[in-house]
Design a protein around this motif. Sequence first.
Motif, short mmCIF file in Angstrom:
data_model
loop_
_atom_site.label_atom_id
_atom_site.label_comp_id
_atom_site.label_asym_id
_atom_site.label_seq_id
_atom_site.Cartn_x
_atom_site.Cartn_y
_atom_site.Cartn_z
N ARG A 197 34.11 52.48 33.22
CA ARG A 197 33.56 50.99 32.86
C ARG A 197 33.56 50.29 33.96
NH1 ARG A 197 32.06 51.43 27.60
NH2 ARG A 197 30.45 50.12 28.68
N THR A 198 34.20 50.47 34.90
CA THR A 198 34.54 49.12 35.81
C THR A 198 33.05 49.21 36.84
OG1 THR A 198 36.91 49.67 36.61
CG2 THR A 198 35.66 48.49 38.01
N ARG A 199 32.20 48.03 36.46
CA ARG A 199 31.06 47.92 36.93
C ARG A 199 30.70 47.13 38.07
NH1 ARG A 199 27.00 50.90 36.45
NH2 ARG A 199 25.38 49.46 35.08
N PHE A 200 31.64 46.13 38.10
CA PHE A 200 31.36 45.09 39.01
C PHE A 200 32.76 44.46 39.63
CE2 PHE A 200 30.90 40.50 40.14
CZ PHE A 200 29.78 40.57 41.16
N VAL A 201 32.80 44.43 41.00
CA VAL A 201 34.05 43.91 41.52
C VAL A 201 33.75 42.69 42.49
CG1 VAL A 201 36.06 44.34 42.91
CG2 VAL A 201 35.21 46.20 41.48
N ALA A 202 34.52 41.42 42.11
CA ALA A 202 34.13 40.31 43.11
C ALA A 202 35.35 40.33 43.95
CB ALA A 202 34.09 38.76 42.29
N ALA A 203 35.10 40.02 45.34
CA ALA A 203 36.22 40.24 46.40
C ALA A 203 35.96 39.11 47.27
CB ALA A 203 36.47 41.57 46.89
N THR A 204 36.84 38.66 48.04
CA THR A 204 37.00 38.03 49.31
C THR A 204 36.97 38.80 50.49
OG1 THR A 204 37.57 36.18 47.81
CG2 THR A 204 37.99 35.78 50.11
N HIS A 205 36.42 38.42 51.56
CA HIS A 205 36.82 39.15 53.03
C HIS A 205 38.10 38.47 53.45
CE1 HIS A 205 34.94 40.74 56.74
NE2 HIS A 205 36.15 41.07 56.47
N ALA A 263 32.71 33.37 53.03
CA ALA A 263 32.60 32.18 53.43
C ALA A 263 33.58 32.05 54.72
CB ALA A 263 32.92 31.15 52.17
N GLN A 264 34.68 32.61 54.89
CA GLN A 264 35.81 32.49 55.93
C GLN A 264 35.67 33.43 56.77
OE1 GLN A 264 36.62 29.73 56.07
NE2 GLN A 264 36.80 28.96 53.91
N SER A 265 34.35 34.36 56.87
CA SER A 265 34.63 35.58 57.83
C SER A 265 33.33 35.56 58.62
CB SER A 265 34.77 36.65 57.17
OG SER A 265 33.85 37.16 56.22
N VAL A 266 32.13 35.48 57.95
CA VAL A 266 30.73 35.21 58.85
C VAL A 266 31.04 33.96 59.63
CG1 VAL A 266 28.28 34.69 58.51
CG2 VAL A 266 29.40 36.37 57.02
N GLY A 267 30.46 34.35 60.91
CA GLY A 267 30.76 33.23 61.87
C GLY A 267 32.10 32.93 62.48
N HIS A 268 32.97 33.77 61.88
CA HIS A 268 34.37 33.48 62.53
C HIS A 268 34.70 34.96 63.11
CE1 HIS A 268 35.35 29.71 60.64
NE2 HIS A 268 34.37 30.08 59.83
N LEU A 269 34.31 35.95 62.77
CA LEU A 269 34.74 37.12 63.39
C LEU A 269 33.80 38.38 62.97
CD1 LEU A 269 36.60 39.20 60.55
CD2 LEU A 269 36.61 37.05 60.12
N PRO A 270 33.47 39.67 63.75
CA PRO A 270 32.54 40.30 63.22
C PRO A 270 32.37 40.94 61.91
CG PRO A 270 33.70 40.92 65.46
CD PRO A 270 34.39 39.67 64.74
N VAL A 271 31.16 40.97 61.27
CA VAL A 271 31.14 41.17 59.84
C VAL A 271 29.97 42.40 60.00
CG1 VAL A 271 30.51 40.63 57.65
CG2 VAL A 271 31.92 39.17 58.83
N SER A 272 30.56 43.81 59.59
CA SER A 272 29.47 44.74 59.33
C SER A 272 29.34 45.30 57.91
CB SER A 272 30.09 45.96 60.33
OG SER A 272 28.96 47.08 60.18
N VAL A 273 28.19 45.11 57.46
CA VAL A 273 28.08 45.58 55.98
C VAL A 273 28.14 47.14 56.07
CG1 VAL A 273 27.02 43.50 55.11
CG2 VAL A 273 25.30 45.43 56.39
#
Length: 410
Positions: free
Chosen positions: A190-198, A227-237
Amino acid sequence: MTAPTTRDHGPADLDDLRSWQREVRAQFPIFSGQPDPASPEPAYLDSAATAQKPLAVLDAVRTYLTTTNANAGRGTYTWANRTTDLVEHTRDRVKEFLGDAYPERSTVHFTGGTTEGLRTIARDWLPAFLSDGDEIVVPVADHQANILPWLETQQALARQGVHVRVRPMPYQAGSGDYDHIALAELAGPRTRFVAATHVHHVYGGDMNPHRIRRAVGPDAVICLDAAQSVGHLPVSVADLDVDFVVFSGHKALALPGTGAVWSRQARGPAFAPGGWSGTPNTAGIASLAAALDWLDATGLDRIERWTVALAARLTEGLRHLDAYEILGCPLSLAADSTVQRRQGIVTFRHRAIDSGDLGFILFSHGFMVRSDSHCQGSAGEKTDSVRVSLHAYNTREEIDRLLSVLHGLQ
Protein backbone atom coordinates in the motif's frame (compact mmCIF):
# COMPACT_ATOMS: atom_id res chain seq x y z
CA MET A 1 26.72 8.00 6.82
CA THR A 2 27.49 6.07 3.67
CA ALA A 3 30.75 5.04 2.09
CA PRO A 4 32.22 7.28 -0.62
CA THR A 5 30.45 7.37 -3.96
CA THR A 6 32.14 7.81 -7.32
CA ARG A 7 31.74 11.58 -6.82
CA ASP A 8 33.73 11.68 -3.58
CA HIS A 9 36.29 14.49 -3.55
CA GLY A 10 38.96 15.73 -1.19
CA PRO A 11 40.95 18.80 -0.18
CA ALA A 12 43.45 18.29 -3.02
CA ASP A 13 40.80 19.69 -5.34
CA LEU A 14 41.35 23.13 -3.80
CA ASP A 15 44.82 23.21 -5.33
CA ASP A 16 43.89 21.52 -8.59
CA LEU A 17 40.99 23.86 -9.31
CA ARG A 18 42.30 27.13 -7.92
CA SER A 19 42.94 28.87 -11.26
CA TRP A 20 39.60 27.62 -12.58
CA GLN A 21 37.85 29.03 -9.52
CA ARG A 22 39.43 32.48 -9.98
CA GLU A 23 38.02 32.59 -13.51
CA VAL A 24 34.61 31.49 -12.25
CA ARG A 25 34.43 34.11 -9.49
CA ALA A 26 35.38 36.86 -11.92
CA GLN A 27 32.14 36.17 -13.83
CA PHE A 28 29.95 37.32 -10.92
CA PRO A 29 29.55 41.11 -10.98
CA ILE A 30 28.40 41.27 -7.36
CA PHE A 31 31.92 40.36 -6.25
CA SER A 32 33.74 42.76 -8.56
CA GLY A 33 33.01 46.02 -6.78
CA GLN A 34 35.64 47.85 -4.78
CA PRO A 35 35.38 46.88 -1.09
CA ASP A 36 34.73 49.57 1.48
CA PRO A 37 38.08 50.01 3.29
CA ALA A 38 36.16 50.84 6.48
CA SER A 39 34.17 47.60 6.42
CA PRO A 40 35.19 43.93 6.58
CA GLU A 41 35.56 42.20 3.25
CA PRO A 42 32.16 40.64 2.46
CA ALA A 43 31.88 36.87 2.11
CA TYR A 44 28.56 35.50 0.85
CA LEU A 45 28.06 32.09 2.48
CA ASP A 46 24.30 31.62 2.04
CA SER A 47 23.94 29.97 -1.37
CA ALA A 48 21.51 27.34 -0.04
CA ALA A 49 19.05 30.22 0.39
CA THR A 50 19.74 31.75 -3.03
CA ALA A 51 22.72 31.78 -5.36
CA GLN A 52 24.42 34.78 -6.94
CA LYS A 53 24.10 35.33 -10.70
CA PRO A 54 26.86 35.21 -13.31
CA LEU A 55 27.12 37.91 -15.94
CA ALA A 56 25.94 35.50 -18.65
CA VAL A 57 22.60 35.15 -16.87
CA LEU A 58 22.21 38.89 -16.32
CA ASP A 59 23.07 39.58 -19.95
CA ALA A 60 20.56 36.98 -21.17
CA VAL A 61 17.77 38.60 -19.16
CA ARG A 62 18.70 42.08 -20.38
CA THR A 63 18.81 40.88 -23.98
CA TYR A 64 15.42 39.20 -23.67
CA LEU A 65 13.76 42.20 -22.04
CA THR A 66 15.22 44.68 -24.53
CA THR A 67 14.71 42.69 -27.75
CA THR A 68 11.97 40.10 -27.39
CA ASN A 69 9.80 40.75 -24.31
CA ALA A 70 6.24 39.52 -24.94
CA ASN A 71 3.74 36.99 -23.63
CA ALA A 72 4.14 33.32 -24.53
CA GLY A 73 1.50 31.36 -26.42
CA ARG A 74 -0.80 34.34 -26.83
CA GLY A 75 0.27 36.12 -29.98
CA THR A 76 1.28 35.54 -33.60
CA TYR A 77 3.77 38.37 -34.02
CA THR A 78 7.53 37.87 -33.95
CA TRP A 79 8.27 38.81 -30.35
CA ALA A 80 5.48 36.58 -29.04
CA ASN A 81 6.65 33.68 -31.19
CA ARG A 82 10.22 34.10 -29.99
CA THR A 83 9.04 34.08 -26.38
CA THR A 84 6.98 30.95 -26.95
CA ASP A 85 10.01 29.30 -28.56
CA LEU A 86 12.14 30.36 -25.58
CA VAL A 87 9.75 28.71 -23.13
CA GLU A 88 9.62 25.48 -25.11
CA HIS A 89 13.39 25.50 -25.61
CA THR A 90 13.90 25.87 -21.88
CA ARG A 91 11.61 22.90 -21.20
CA ASP A 92 13.81 20.81 -23.47
CA ARG A 93 16.90 22.30 -21.89
CA VAL A 94 15.76 21.24 -18.40
CA LYS A 95 15.24 17.68 -19.62
CA GLU A 96 18.70 17.64 -21.20
CA PHE A 97 20.29 19.14 -18.09
CA LEU A 98 18.72 16.43 -15.94
CA GLY A 99 19.98 13.65 -18.18
CA ASP A 100 16.50 12.61 -19.34
CA ALA A 101 17.00 9.64 -21.67
CA TYR A 102 13.37 9.67 -22.86
CA PRO A 103 12.43 13.35 -23.15
CA GLU A 104 9.47 12.58 -25.39
CA ARG A 105 7.79 10.81 -22.45
CA SER A 106 8.38 13.43 -19.75
CA THR A 107 7.06 16.92 -19.07
CA VAL A 108 8.47 20.11 -17.53
CA HIS A 109 6.22 22.62 -15.78
CA PHE A 110 7.62 25.99 -14.70
CA THR A 111 6.84 27.24 -11.20
CA GLY A 112 7.90 30.00 -8.84
CA GLY A 113 10.27 27.63 -7.03
CA THR A 114 10.53 24.31 -5.23
CA THR A 115 7.83 25.05 -2.67
CA GLU A 116 5.26 25.93 -5.33
CA GLY A 117 6.27 22.90 -7.39
CA LEU A 118 5.84 20.44 -4.52
CA ARG A 119 2.53 22.03 -3.55
CA THR A 120 1.31 21.78 -7.15
CA ILE A 121 2.00 18.04 -7.21
CA ALA A 122 0.30 17.60 -3.83
CA ARG A 123 -2.75 19.63 -4.85
CA ASP A 124 -3.27 18.74 -8.51
CA TRP A 125 -1.83 15.24 -8.94
CA LEU A 126 -1.55 13.24 -5.72
CA PRO A 127 -5.25 13.13 -4.69
CA ALA A 128 -6.28 11.29 -7.87
CA PHE A 129 -3.43 8.79 -7.38
CA LEU A 130 -4.36 7.75 -3.83
CA SER A 131 -7.14 5.48 -2.61
CA ASP A 132 -8.57 4.70 0.81
CA GLY A 133 -6.02 2.69 2.82
CA ASP A 134 -2.97 3.78 0.83
CA GLU A 135 0.23 4.91 2.54
CA ILE A 136 2.65 7.75 1.77
CA VAL A 137 6.15 8.27 3.18
CA VAL A 138 7.05 11.81 4.29
CA PRO A 139 10.58 13.01 5.29
CA VAL A 140 9.67 14.62 8.61
CA ALA A 141 13.20 15.92 9.35
CA ASP A 142 13.68 17.62 5.99
CA HIS A 143 12.52 21.05 4.77
CA GLN A 144 8.91 21.87 5.63
CA ALA A 145 8.24 22.53 1.94
CA ASN A 146 8.64 18.77 1.44
CA ILE A 147 6.45 17.89 4.42
CA LEU A 148 3.46 20.22 4.72
CA PRO A 149 1.99 19.77 1.20
CA TRP A 150 1.67 16.00 1.67
CA LEU A 151 0.08 16.38 5.11
CA GLU A 152 -2.36 18.90 3.65
CA THR A 153 -3.30 16.40 0.94
CA GLN A 154 -3.90 13.73 3.58
CA GLN A 155 -6.18 16.10 5.48
CA ALA A 156 -8.08 17.15 2.35
CA LEU A 157 -8.67 13.53 1.36
CA ALA A 158 -9.82 12.66 4.87
CA ARG A 159 -12.54 15.30 4.58
CA GLN A 160 -13.75 13.40 1.50
CA GLY A 161 -13.75 10.07 3.34
CA VAL A 162 -10.47 8.83 1.83
CA HIS A 163 -8.09 7.85 4.60
CA VAL A 164 -4.38 7.78 3.77
CA ARG A 165 -1.73 6.80 6.30
CA VAL A 166 1.41 8.94 6.58
CA ARG A 167 4.54 6.95 7.40
CA PRO A 168 7.55 9.02 8.59
CA MET A 169 10.70 8.48 6.56
CA PRO A 170 13.19 6.55 8.75
CA TYR A 171 16.58 8.17 9.46
CA GLN A 172 19.88 6.77 10.65
CA ALA A 173 20.58 7.77 14.24
CA GLY A 174 23.17 10.54 14.55
CA SER A 175 23.82 11.17 10.86
CA GLY A 176 20.67 12.69 9.37
CA ASP A 177 20.80 10.20 6.47
CA TYR A 178 17.83 8.14 5.39
CA ASP A 179 17.81 4.59 6.73
CA HIS A 180 17.21 2.69 3.50
CA ILE A 181 17.16 -0.67 5.27
CA ALA A 182 14.42 0.48 7.64
CA LEU A 183 12.58 2.05 4.70
CA ALA A 184 12.53 -1.31 2.91
CA GLU A 185 11.06 -2.91 6.04
CA LEU A 186 8.46 -0.15 6.35
CA ALA A 187 7.34 -0.18 2.71
CA GLY A 188 4.56 -2.50 1.66
CA PRO A 189 2.01 -3.06 -1.10
CA ARG A 190 0.00 0.00 0.00
CA THR A 191 3.07 2.30 -0.14
CA ARG A 192 2.07 4.45 -3.08
CA PHE A 193 4.08 7.66 -2.79
CA VAL A 194 7.44 8.60 -1.28
CA ALA A 195 8.63 12.19 -0.79
CA ALA A 196 12.40 12.51 -0.50
CA THR A 197 15.24 15.03 -0.60
CA HIS A 198 18.38 14.81 -2.71
CA VAL A 199 20.76 16.95 -0.62
CA HIS A 200 19.72 17.82 2.91
CA HIS A 201 19.46 21.56 3.47
CA VAL A 202 20.83 21.40 7.04
CA TYR A 203 23.16 18.40 7.20
CA GLY A 204 24.55 18.78 3.68
CA GLY A 205 24.44 15.06 3.02
CA ASP A 206 23.58 13.40 -0.26
CA MET A 207 20.55 11.36 0.85
CA ASN A 208 21.24 8.71 -1.82
CA PRO A 209 17.78 8.73 -3.40
CA HIS A 210 18.90 6.12 -5.93
CA ARG A 211 18.57 3.61 -3.08
CA ILE A 212 14.96 4.52 -2.40
CA ARG A 213 13.70 2.69 -5.51
CA ARG A 214 15.30 -0.55 -4.33
CA ALA A 215 13.78 -0.03 -0.89
CA VAL A 216 10.18 0.68 -1.94
CA GLY A 217 9.85 -1.42 -5.07
CA PRO A 218 8.97 -0.69 -8.70
CA ASP A 219 5.46 0.73 -8.31
CA ALA A 220 5.68 3.54 -5.73
CA VAL A 221 5.97 7.09 -7.05
CA ILE A 222 9.04 8.95 -5.77
CA CYS A 223 9.05 12.76 -5.66
CA LEU A 224 12.48 14.35 -5.19
CA ASP A 225 13.14 17.77 -3.69
CA ALA A 226 16.29 18.73 -5.60
CA ALA A 227 16.53 22.34 -4.42
CA GLN A 228 20.04 21.83 -3.01
CA SER A 229 21.37 19.58 -5.77
CA VAL A 230 20.33 20.97 -9.17
CA GLY A 231 22.93 23.58 -10.05
CA HIS A 232 25.37 22.30 -7.44
CA LEU A 233 26.25 18.80 -8.67
CA PRO A 234 25.40 16.52 -11.60
CA VAL A 235 21.83 15.22 -11.37
CA SER A 236 20.73 12.34 -13.60
CA VAL A 237 17.10 11.23 -13.61
CA ALA A 238 18.24 8.18 -15.58
CA ASP A 239 20.29 7.05 -12.58
CA LEU A 240 17.88 8.11 -9.83
CA ASP A 241 14.72 6.40 -11.16
CA VAL A 242 12.40 8.92 -9.54
CA ASP A 243 9.10 10.19 -10.93
CA PHE A 244 9.25 13.88 -10.04
CA VAL A 245 12.24 16.21 -9.70
CA VAL A 246 11.44 19.66 -8.33
CA PHE A 247 13.96 22.49 -8.05
CA SER A 248 14.34 26.25 -7.68
CA GLY A 249 15.97 28.15 -10.49
CA HIS A 250 17.16 30.90 -8.16
CA LYS A 251 19.35 28.39 -6.29
CA ALA A 252 20.76 27.28 -9.64
CA LEU A 253 21.97 30.80 -10.59
CA ALA A 254 18.75 31.92 -12.32
CA LEU A 255 16.46 34.76 -11.20
CA PRO A 256 14.18 34.58 -8.13
CA GLY A 257 10.64 33.34 -8.75
CA THR A 258 11.81 30.61 -11.12
CA GLY A 259 11.59 26.85 -10.72
CA ALA A 260 10.53 23.66 -12.47
CA VAL A 261 8.79 20.33 -12.00
CA TRP A 262 10.13 17.50 -14.15
CA SER A 263 7.71 14.56 -14.37
CA ARG A 264 8.57 11.12 -15.74
CA GLN A 265 4.91 10.35 -16.61
CA ALA A 266 5.43 6.61 -16.10
CA ARG A 267 3.48 5.81 -12.92
CA GLY A 268 -0.02 7.03 -12.14
CA PRO A 269 -2.01 9.63 -14.07
CA ALA A 270 -0.24 12.15 -16.28
CA PHE A 271 0.90 15.22 -14.37
CA ALA A 272 -0.93 18.37 -15.43
CA PRO A 273 -1.30 21.36 -13.10
CA GLY A 274 -4.92 22.29 -12.60
CA GLY A 275 -6.60 25.57 -13.43
CA TRP A 276 -5.98 28.17 -16.07
CA SER A 277 -2.33 28.75 -16.91
CA GLY A 278 -1.55 32.45 -16.60
CA THR A 279 1.38 34.43 -17.89
CA PRO A 280 4.65 32.59 -17.25
CA ASN A 281 7.68 34.26 -15.73
CA THR A 282 9.32 34.68 -19.13
CA ALA A 283 12.28 36.71 -17.88
CA GLY A 284 12.89 34.07 -15.21
CA ILE A 285 12.66 31.31 -17.80
CA ALA A 286 15.19 33.16 -19.97
CA SER A 287 17.50 33.35 -16.95
CA LEU A 288 17.06 29.64 -16.27
CA ALA A 289 18.05 28.66 -19.80
CA ALA A 290 21.15 30.87 -19.53
CA ALA A 291 21.99 29.50 -16.07
CA LEU A 292 21.83 25.89 -17.26
CA ASP A 293 24.07 26.76 -20.20
CA TRP A 294 26.55 28.47 -17.85
CA LEU A 295 26.57 25.55 -15.44
CA ASP A 296 27.22 23.05 -18.22
CA ALA A 297 30.01 25.19 -19.69
CA THR A 298 31.61 25.74 -16.29
CA GLY A 299 31.34 22.08 -15.34
CA LEU A 300 29.06 20.72 -12.64
CA ASP A 301 31.63 18.09 -11.77
CA ARG A 302 34.18 20.83 -11.01
CA ILE A 303 31.61 22.92 -9.13
CA GLU A 304 30.86 19.93 -6.94
CA ARG A 305 34.53 19.10 -6.41
CA TRP A 306 35.24 22.69 -5.33
CA THR A 307 32.32 23.13 -2.94
CA VAL A 308 32.77 19.69 -1.37
CA ALA A 309 36.45 20.45 -0.81
CA LEU A 310 35.63 23.80 0.80
CA ALA A 311 33.11 22.10 3.08
CA ALA A 312 35.71 19.49 4.01
CA ARG A 313 38.20 22.25 4.87
CA LEU A 314 35.61 23.94 7.08
CA THR A 315 34.56 20.77 8.91
CA GLU A 316 38.18 19.72 9.39
CA GLY A 317 38.88 23.07 11.01
CA LEU A 318 35.72 23.12 13.11
CA ARG A 319 36.22 19.66 14.56
CA HIS A 320 39.39 20.89 16.31
CA LEU A 321 37.46 23.73 18.00
CA ASP A 322 35.82 22.36 21.13
CA ALA A 323 33.38 25.26 21.38
CA TYR A 324 31.42 24.08 18.32
CA GLU A 325 28.97 21.28 17.61
CA ILE A 326 28.73 20.31 13.94
CA LEU A 327 25.38 18.90 12.85
CA GLY A 328 25.09 15.82 10.68
CA CYS A 329 27.29 12.78 10.31
CA PRO A 330 30.30 13.05 12.66
CA LEU A 331 32.26 10.57 10.53
CA SER A 332 32.42 13.02 7.62
CA LEU A 333 34.37 15.76 9.41
CA ALA A 334 38.01 14.78 8.99
CA ALA A 335 39.99 15.76 5.90
CA ASP A 336 40.79 12.07 5.35
CA SER A 337 37.20 10.95 5.91
CA THR A 338 36.35 7.52 4.50
CA VAL A 339 32.62 8.28 4.19
CA GLN A 340 30.64 10.41 1.78
CA ARG A 341 31.45 14.09 2.13
CA ARG A 342 29.00 16.96 2.64
CA GLN A 343 27.74 18.74 -0.45
CA GLY A 344 28.84 22.31 0.26
CA ILE A 345 26.62 22.80 3.33
CA VAL A 346 28.01 22.90 6.88
CA THR A 347 25.77 23.68 9.87
CA PHE A 348 26.99 24.16 13.42
CA ARG A 349 26.35 25.70 16.83
CA HIS A 350 28.52 27.40 19.42
CA ARG A 351 28.13 25.70 22.79
CA ALA A 352 27.86 29.01 24.67
CA ILE A 353 26.84 31.68 22.13
CA ASP A 354 23.27 31.76 20.82
CA SER A 355 23.17 31.01 17.08
CA GLY A 356 21.32 34.25 16.33
CA ASP A 357 23.96 36.22 18.16
CA LEU A 358 26.70 34.25 16.42
CA GLY A 359 25.18 35.17 13.06
CA PHE A 360 25.33 38.87 13.95
CA ILE A 361 28.92 38.50 15.16
CA LEU A 362 29.94 36.81 11.94
CA PHE A 363 28.24 39.51 9.86
CA SER A 364 30.23 42.13 11.75
CA HIS A 365 33.28 40.37 10.27
CA GLY A 366 31.77 40.38 6.78
CA PHE A 367 30.30 36.85 6.71
CA MET A 368 26.76 36.44 5.39
CA VAL A 369 25.39 33.19 6.83
CA ARG A 370 21.99 31.91 7.88
CA SER A 371 21.28 31.51 11.59
CA ASP A 372 17.87 30.11 12.56
CA SER A 373 15.93 26.82 12.41
CA HIS A 374 16.34 26.56 8.60
CA CYS A 375 12.65 25.62 8.10
CA GLN A 376 13.31 22.07 9.22
CA GLY A 377 10.39 19.77 10.01
CA SER A 378 9.10 18.68 13.40
CA ALA A 379 11.47 15.72 13.65
CA GLY A 380 14.52 17.88 12.89
CA GLU A 381 16.75 20.00 15.07
CA LYS A 382 15.09 21.71 18.03
CA THR A 383 17.71 24.41 18.51
CA ASP A 384 18.76 27.11 16.04
CA SER A 385 22.11 26.82 14.29
CA VAL A 386 24.40 28.62 11.85
CA ARG A 387 24.53 27.35 8.27
CA VAL A 388 27.38 27.99 5.84
CA SER A 389 26.43 27.10 2.27
CA LEU A 390 28.82 27.38 -0.64
CA HIS A 391 29.02 27.72 -4.40
CA ALA A 392 31.75 27.92 -6.99
CA TYR A 393 32.36 31.63 -6.35
CA ASN A 394 33.46 31.05 -2.74
CA THR A 395 37.17 30.94 -2.00
CA ARG A 396 39.52 29.02 0.24
CA GLU A 397 40.58 32.32 1.78
CA GLU A 398 36.99 32.99 2.89
CA ILE A 399 36.86 29.63 4.68
CA ASP A 400 40.22 30.21 6.35
CA ARG A 401 39.19 33.68 7.47
CA LEU A 402 35.92 32.29 8.84
CA LEU A 403 37.79 29.62 10.80
CA SER A 404 40.09 32.27 12.21
CA VAL A 405 37.11 34.32 13.47
CA LEU A 406 35.42 31.21 14.91
CA HIS A 407 38.66 30.24 16.66
CA GLY A 408 38.77 33.65 18.29
CA LEU A 409 35.27 33.07 19.73
CA GLN A 410 36.24 29.93 21.65
